[in-house]
Write a protein that holds these residues in place. Structure first.
Motif, mmCIF file in Angstrom:
data_model
loop_
_atom_site.group_PDB
_atom_site.id
_atom_site.type_symbol
_atom_site.label_atom_id
_atom_site.label_comp_id
_atom_site.label_asym_id
_atom_site.label_seq_id
_atom_site.Cartn_x
_atom_site.Cartn_y
_atom_site.Cartn_z
ATOM 1 N N GLU A 235 0.753 -1.265 -0.041
ATOM 2 C CA GLU A 235 0.079 0.131 0.035
ATOM 3 C C GLU A 235 0.916 1.236 -0.044
ATOM 4 N N ARG A 236 1.881 1.238 0.857
ATOM 5 C CA ARG A 236 2.734 2.289 0.819
ATOM 6 C C ARG A 236 3.491 2.652 -0.474
ATOM 7 N N PHE A 237 4.048 1.319 -1.235
ATOM 8 C CA PHE A 237 4.668 1.560 -2.572
ATOM 9 C C PHE A 237 3.663 2.317 -3.481
ATOM 10 N N LEU A 238 2.400 1.870 -3.512
ATOM 11 C CA LEU A 238 1.539 2.415 -4.414
ATOM 12 C C LEU A 238 1.283 4.080 -4.117
ATOM 13 N N LEU A 240 3.544 6.019 -2.882
ATOM 14 C CA LEU A 240 4.774 6.546 -3.008
ATOM 15 C C LEU A 240 4.887 6.868 -4.701
ATOM 16 N N ARG A 241 4.019 6.248 -5.649
ATOM 17 C CA ARG A 241 4.165 6.530 -6.957
ATOM 18 C C ARG A 241 3.927 8.092 -7.297
ATOM 19 N N GLY A 242 2.826 8.569 -6.807
ATOM 20 C CA GLY A 242 2.243 9.933 -6.697
ATOM 21 C C GLY A 242 3.075 10.956 -5.975
ATOM 22 N N THR A 243 3.918 10.372 -5.042
ATOM 23 C CA THR A 243 4.698 11.453 -4.040
ATOM 24 C C THR A 243 6.206 11.298 -4.390
ATOM 25 N N ALA A 244 6.864 10.747 -3.394
ATOM 26 C CA ALA A 244 8.340 10.568 -3.816
ATOM 27 C C ALA A 244 8.896 9.800 -4.978
ATOM 28 N N PHE A 245 8.177 8.880 -5.531
ATOM 29 C CA PHE A 245 8.597 8.434 -6.861
ATOM 30 C C PHE A 245 8.317 9.297 -8.117
ATOM 31 N N ALA A 246 7.606 10.369 -7.906
ATOM 32 C CA ALA A 246 7.064 11.232 -9.081
ATOM 33 C C ALA A 246 8.335 12.046 -9.374
ATOM 34 N N ASP A 247 9.093 12.434 -8.311
ATOM 35 C CA ASP A 247 10.199 13.346 -8.405
ATOM 36 C C ASP A 247 11.279 12.777 -9.342
ATOM 37 N N PRO A 248 11.480 13.641 -10.392
ATOM 38 C CA PRO A 248 12.599 13.092 -11.470
ATOM 39 C C PRO A 248 13.832 12.716 -10.792
ATOM 40 N N ALA A 249 14.119 13.534 -9.659
ATOM 41 C CA ALA A 249 15.461 13.075 -9.017
ATOM 42 C C ALA A 249 15.485 11.702 -8.024
ATOM 43 N N SER A 250 14.484 11.202 -8.128
ATOM 44 C CA SER A 250 14.233 9.912 -7.056
ATOM 45 C C SER A 250 14.839 8.906 -7.835
ATOM 46 N N HIS A 251 15.490 7.984 -6.885
ATOM 47 C CA HIS A 251 16.175 6.756 -7.569
ATOM 48 C C HIS A 251 15.160 5.735 -7.886
ATOM 49 N N PHE A 252 14.136 5.978 -7.511
ATOM 50 C CA PHE A 252 12.975 4.988 -8.103
ATOM 51 C C PHE A 252 11.907 5.684 -8.837
ATOM 52 N N HIS A 253 12.317 6.589 -9.606
ATOM 53 C CA HIS A 253 11.414 7.588 -10.441
ATOM 54 C C HIS A 253 10.754 6.490 -11.552
ATOM 55 N N HIS A 254 11.500 5.592 -11.805
ATOM 56 C CA HIS A 254 10.848 4.686 -12.989
ATOM 57 C C HIS A 254 9.709 3.780 -12.813
ATOM 58 N N VAL A 261 -1.851 -2.497 -11.177
ATOM 59 C CA VAL A 261 -1.305 -4.014 -11.282
ATOM 60 C C VAL A 261 0.219 -4.343 -11.475
ATOM 61 N N GLU A 262 0.986 -3.351 -12.157
ATOM 62 C CA GLU A 262 2.450 -3.429 -12.328
ATOM 63 C C GLU A 262 3.073 -3.063 -11.203
ATOM 64 N N ALA A 263 2.242 -2.117 -10.539
ATOM 65 C CA ALA A 263 3.135 -1.470 -9.364
ATOM 66 C C ALA A 263 2.862 -2.643 -8.142
ATOM 67 N N ARG A 264 1.873 -3.097 -7.816
ATOM 68 C CA ARG A 264 1.421 -4.169 -6.871
ATOM 69 C C ARG A 264 2.513 -5.446 -7.263
ATOM 70 N N ALA A 265 2.751 -5.856 -8.353
ATOM 71 C CA ALA A 265 3.426 -6.835 -8.673
ATOM 72 C C ALA A 265 4.991 -6.859 -8.503
ATOM 73 N N GLU A 266 5.443 -5.452 -8.521
ATOM 74 C CA GLU A 266 6.903 -4.980 -8.462
ATOM 75 C C GLU A 266 7.044 -4.877 -6.759
ATOM 76 N N ALA A 267 5.985 -4.299 -6.161
ATOM 77 C CA ALA A 267 6.152 -4.247 -4.648
ATOM 78 C C ALA A 267 6.233 -5.566 -3.997
ATOM 79 N N ARG A 268 5.395 -6.449 -4.463
ATOM 80 C CA ARG A 268 5.444 -7.845 -4.061
ATOM 81 C C ARG A 268 6.915 -8.529 -4.138
ATOM 82 N N HIS A 269 7.263 -8.256 -5.286
ATOM 83 C CA HIS A 269 8.341 -9.087 -5.705
ATOM 84 C C HIS A 269 9.663 -8.345 -4.941
ATOM 85 N N LEU A 270 9.521 -7.012 -4.652
ATOM 86 C CA LEU A 270 10.649 -6.219 -3.693
ATOM 87 C C LEU A 270 10.666 -7.070 -2.270
#
Length: 310
Positions: A235-238, A240-254, A261-270
């Motif tokens: 839930e936190r990962f989802l 963060l997509r619209g907050t910290a991850f949205a910053d182009p300078a973020s390591h996780f911007h991608h 669906v993709e975000a849940r799969a990536e979060a569960r993998h991590l």
């Protein structure tokens, strides 16, 4: 309501029992201040602060006073003059990623700083003692970031030892979650606090020689069922997509452009390849070493407290 496991070095209290130990301790925190202390996804309110964290701050206040008396007794035995001297009281806070230990640390710091006996309370996270990204890559352990071997444990031990010894000022490196790296030239300076809180995943790790946990006067483990922590992590990962991850300078911007669906799969993998193994192998085994365990329910609320009596 009877206490659980009376014949034990631990006492386990339900929230209704624990809140009674607050006694007449006032609540020195406003709803606006609490909003600034809450982590992403945390549902904590002033009622929980009053019923869980205020009794905890009272207990620690009593222990700080007792530790100071012990220090004075020891220095008297050694024939030393300790008048006007205080030894920093060090608290360790451990627990999994996404369990809420950072929020616990911030709230506790705020409450403890409002006791007149110990107004100077500093909070340092062990993130600053992670090896820099380049060093992790050189060692081939970038995928093990957060595991015990990814930290400069000698530097962390030296830092806490210096604070505990009463050094005039001690510096800690600063970590950026945005850059996912140590910030060169940045430092957090700690100047003889009354209380120092050290928060991190593996702060209760034992070892064959002196470790940072050996220097703690009190320790807290923030606990929950693994499946609940995984859900909170996703839930936190989802969010963060619209907050910290949205910053182009973020390591996780991608990750910002992933759909649900993709975000849940990536979060569960991590979670299942990094965070859950670290929890099971390294973090969870340290829970019995804590002075106090805060147990969370699926809704993130704390409803049980386990305190070591001995």
């Amino acid at each position: 309501m009877p206490r659980v496991r009376e014949l034990s070095p631990y006492v386990e209290l339900h929230r209704e029992q624990w809140r009674e130990l607050r006694r007449s301790t006032p609540l020195p925190l406003t709803a606006e201040e609490l909003r600034g202390l809450r982590g992403l996804g945390e549902q904590i309110d002033l009622t929980e602060v009053a019923e869980v964290y205020l009794p905890l701050s009272r207990l620690i206040n009593l222990q700080v006073a007792a530790r100071q008396r012990l220090y004075e007794a020891t220095t008297t035995f050694l024939g030393e003059d300790c008048r006007g001297t205080k030894v920093p009281f060090v608290i360790g806070i451990a627990g999994s990623v996404a369990v809420g230990k950072s929020t616990t640390a911030r709230i506790l710091r705020t409450l403890l700083a409002r006791w007149p006996d110990h107004p100077r309370v500093d909070l340092v996270t062990t993130d600053g003692f992670l090896y820099p990204k380049a060093e992790l890559v050189r060692r081939g352990i970038m995928h093990r970031k957060g595991f015990p071997e990814s930290y400069d444990r000698r530097a962390l031990l030296r830092f806490v030892s210096d604070v505990k010894s009463g050094a005039e000022s001690v510096s800690a490196p600063v970590y950026s979650h945005l850059a996912y790296d140590i910030l060169p030239g940045e430092e957090q300076v700690v100047r003889r606090p009354d209380i120092l809180i050290i928060e991190g995943l593996n702060v209760l790790q034992p070892g064959p020689s002196l470790t940072v946990s050996d220097l703690f006067d009190f320790s807290i483990y923030v606990d929950a069922h693994i499946e609940d922590i995984e859900r909170w992590y996703v839930e936190r990962f989802l969010k963060l997509r619209g907050t910290a991850f949205a910053d182009p300078a973020s390591h996780f911007h991608h990750f910002a452009t992933l759909d649900d669906v993709e975000a849940r799969a990536e979060a569960r993998h991590l979670w299942r390849t990094i965070n859950e193994p670290n929890l099971v192998e390294n973090i969870l085994p340290t829970r019995p070493r804590a002075t106090l365990v805060l147990r969370k329910d699926p809704d993130h609320s704390i409803n049980r407290v386990r305190l070591r009596k001995l």
